[in-house]
Design a protein around this motif. Structure first.
Motif, short mmCIF file in Angstrom:
data_model
loop_
_atom_site.label_atom_id
_atom_site.label_comp_id
_atom_site.label_asym_id
_atom_site.label_seq_id
_atom_site.Cartn_x
_atom_site.Cartn_y
_atom_site.Cartn_z
N MET A 124 0.85 -1.18 0.00
CA MET A 124 0.00 0.00 0.00
C MET A 124 0.89 1.25 0.00
O MET A 124 2.03 1.19 0.45
CB MET A 124 -0.93 -0.01 1.22
CG MET A 124 -0.21 -0.03 2.56
SD MET A 124 -1.33 -0.13 3.97
CE MET A 124 -2.19 1.43 3.84
N PRO A 125 0.36 2.37 -0.50
CA PRO A 125 1.17 3.59 -0.53
C PRO A 125 1.41 4.13 0.88
O PRO A 125 0.76 3.71 1.85
CB PRO A 125 0.31 4.55 -1.36
CG PRO A 125 -1.08 4.05 -1.19
CD PRO A 125 -0.97 2.56 -1.09
N ILE A 126 2.33 5.08 0.99
CA ILE A 126 2.62 5.71 2.28
C ILE A 126 1.36 6.41 2.77
O ILE A 126 0.72 7.17 2.03
CB ILE A 126 3.77 6.69 2.13
CG1 ILE A 126 5.03 5.97 1.64
CG2 ILE A 126 4.05 7.39 3.46
CD1 ILE A 126 6.12 6.91 1.17
N ALA A 127 0.98 6.16 4.02
CA ALA A 127 -0.25 6.72 4.57
C ALA A 127 -0.11 8.24 4.75
O ALA A 127 0.97 8.74 5.07
CB ALA A 127 -0.56 6.06 5.90
N PRO A 128 -1.21 8.98 4.57
CA PRO A 128 -1.16 10.44 4.75
C PRO A 128 -0.73 10.85 6.16
O PRO A 128 -0.12 11.90 6.34
CB PRO A 128 -2.61 10.88 4.47
CG PRO A 128 -3.20 9.78 3.66
CD PRO A 128 -2.53 8.52 4.11
N HIS A 129 -1.04 10.00 7.15
CA HIS A 129 -0.71 10.32 8.53
C HIS A 129 0.64 9.73 8.96
O HIS A 129 0.95 9.71 10.16
CB HIS A 129 -1.81 9.84 9.48
CG HIS A 129 -2.04 8.35 9.44
ND1 HIS A 129 -2.68 7.73 8.38
CD2 HIS A 129 -1.72 7.37 10.31
CE1 HIS A 129 -2.75 6.43 8.62
NE2 HIS A 129 -2.17 6.18 9.78
N PHE A 130 1.44 9.28 8.00
CA PHE A 130 2.74 8.69 8.34
C PHE A 130 3.64 9.69 9.07
O PHE A 130 3.74 10.86 8.69
CB PHE A 130 3.46 8.21 7.06
CG PHE A 130 4.92 7.91 7.29
CD1 PHE A 130 5.32 6.74 7.89
CD2 PHE A 130 5.90 8.84 6.92
CE1 PHE A 130 6.66 6.47 8.13
CE2 PHE A 130 7.24 8.58 7.14
CZ PHE A 130 7.62 7.39 7.75
N THR A 131 4.29 9.22 10.11
CA THR A 131 5.34 9.97 10.79
C THR A 131 6.49 9.01 11.07
O THR A 131 6.30 7.80 11.17
CB THR A 131 4.85 10.57 12.12
OG1 THR A 131 4.34 9.51 12.96
CG2 THR A 131 3.77 11.61 11.87
N SER A 132 7.69 9.54 11.22
CA SER A 132 8.86 8.69 11.43
C SER A 132 8.95 8.14 12.85
O SER A 132 9.74 7.22 13.11
CB SER A 132 10.14 9.47 11.10
OG SER A 132 10.21 9.74 9.71
N ILE A 133 8.17 8.71 13.77
CA ILE A 133 8.03 8.14 15.11
C ILE A 133 6.55 7.82 15.31
O ILE A 133 5.70 8.69 15.16
CB ILE A 133 8.52 9.11 16.21
CG1 ILE A 133 9.99 9.44 16.01
CG2 ILE A 133 8.29 8.52 17.59
CD1 ILE A 133 10.54 10.45 17.01
N LEU A 134 6.28 6.55 15.61
CA LEU A 134 4.89 6.11 15.79
C LEU A 134 4.62 5.80 17.25
O LEU A 134 5.44 5.15 17.92
CB LEU A 134 4.63 4.86 14.95
CG LEU A 134 3.27 4.19 15.17
CD1 LEU A 134 2.15 5.02 14.55
CD2 LEU A 134 3.24 2.76 14.60
N SER A 135 3.48 6.26 17.75
CA SER A 135 2.98 5.86 19.07
C SER A 135 1.65 5.16 18.87
O SER A 135 0.76 5.67 18.18
CB SER A 135 2.79 7.07 19.98
OG SER A 135 4.03 7.63 20.36
N LYS A 136 1.53 3.98 19.48
CA LYS A 136 0.30 3.19 19.30
C LYS A 136 -0.12 2.61 20.65
O LYS A 136 0.71 2.10 21.40
CB LYS A 136 0.56 2.05 18.29
CG LYS A 136 -0.68 1.24 17.94
CD LYS A 136 -0.40 0.28 16.80
CE LYS A 136 -1.61 -0.60 16.49
NZ LYS A 136 -2.79 0.18 16.06
N ASP A 137 -1.42 2.69 20.92
CA ASP A 137 -1.97 2.18 22.17
C ASP A 137 -2.48 0.75 22.00
O ASP A 137 -3.04 0.40 20.95
CB ASP A 137 -3.12 3.07 22.66
CG ASP A 137 -2.65 4.42 23.16
OD1 ASP A 137 -1.43 4.59 23.41
OD2 ASP A 137 -3.51 5.31 23.31
N TRP A 138 -2.30 -0.04 23.05
CA TRP A 138 -2.80 -1.41 23.10
C TRP A 138 -3.45 -1.63 24.46
O TRP A 138 -2.95 -1.15 25.48
CB TRP A 138 -1.67 -2.43 22.93
CG TRP A 138 -0.86 -2.27 21.68
CD1 TRP A 138 0.25 -1.49 21.51
CD2 TRP A 138 -1.08 -2.92 20.43
NE1 TRP A 138 0.74 -1.61 20.22
CE2 TRP A 138 -0.06 -2.48 19.54
CE3 TRP A 138 -2.03 -3.82 19.96
CZ2 TRP A 138 0.02 -2.93 18.23
CZ3 TRP A 138 -1.94 -4.27 18.65
CH2 TRP A 138 -0.93 -3.82 17.79
#
Length: 246
Positions: free
Chosen positions: A1-15
């Motif tokens: 898939m293409p690069i997402a519009p909300h892509f950032t080089s540092i990702l924070s994700k909740d679990w």
């Protein structure tokens, strides 16, 4: 898939830690800790256009070669954890990725991971076929206090288990999933040490892939502050693990 519009080089994700991920103590299993870290890395690669599905167009996949995890505390059932990840280095076929886990803003886990681009047809490393210049690299921002170390396998050791690789041990790359190696070894540790969260850090080194119906031997060696495991196939080491105790 293409690069997402909300892509950032540092990702924070909740679990959210659910009950299937927890040991009888109610705290997250070490194996599921590794799964969450790797799922976060996968999520970052997906929005950055270098996911498994993207790479499979070129018969490529990211495979884990080394992993170091430093643990101050484990989250418990019902906790919402935030995992932050970024890339320290990425060139040709190799990448070092950092990951940190937080609960209520407090860092509880740091991990350094070393990944290799693997051709799933010829079963060998090769250069990444996809562009990755949009990823900003952070070579000096480390997630762990210590970097990778050489696991010493020369200590006196004993054989603790013989195993045949089953279908349930395999992942989408058609080899033993890296967390399975950890699971096999932790089954041969005193349960009190596991349930009382006595692991300060651990380091894994994935040397040779294992496949369906392979026969392996698990060896264990002890010293004052650490326990080391090795998994061998036909006298060649496929995996090494060092558990460092509190």
């Amino acid at each position: 898939m293409p690069i997402a519009p909300h892509f950032t080089s540092i990702l924070s994700k909740d679990w959210v830690i659910n009950f299937t991920q927890c040991a009888p103590s109610g705290y997250l299993k070490y194996t599921d800790l590794c799964n969450i870290l790797q799922l976060t890395a996968a999520a970052h690669s997906e929005i950055g256009g270098i996911s498994f599905s993207d790479m499979q167009e070129f018969n490529q996949a990211w495979v884990l070669s080394r992993m170091r995890v430093e643990i101050d505390a484990l989250p418990k059932w019902g906790d919402v954890v935030t995992v932050k990840t970024w890339i320290n280095s990425l060139e040709n076929s190799r990448s070092v990725r950092a990951l940190e886990m937080y609960v209520n803003g407090k860092k509880i886990v740091g991990s350094e991971t070393f990944w290799v681009v693997f051709n799933t047809e010829i079963r060998r490393p090769e250069g990444l076929a996809l562009p990755f210049d949009h990823f900003q690299l952070y070579p000096d921002t480390r997630a762990t206090k210590h970097g990778f170390s050489k696991i010493n396998l020369n200590h006196q050791k004993e054989m603790v288990f013989e195993k045949t690789v089953f279908l349930s041990d395999l992942d989408i790359v058609n080899h033993v999933n890296n967390v399975k190696y950890l699971e096999w070894c932790l089954d041969h540790i005193d349960e009190k040490l596991i349930l009382n969260q006595q692991i300060a850090s651990f380091e894994m080194n994935f040397l040779k892939e294992l496949s369906f119906k392979d026969s392996v031997i698990i060896h264990k060696s002890l010293n004052e502050n650490a326990t080391t495991f090795s998994i061998t196939k036909e006298d060649k080491t496929s995996f090494a693990l060092q558990l460092n105790w509190k």
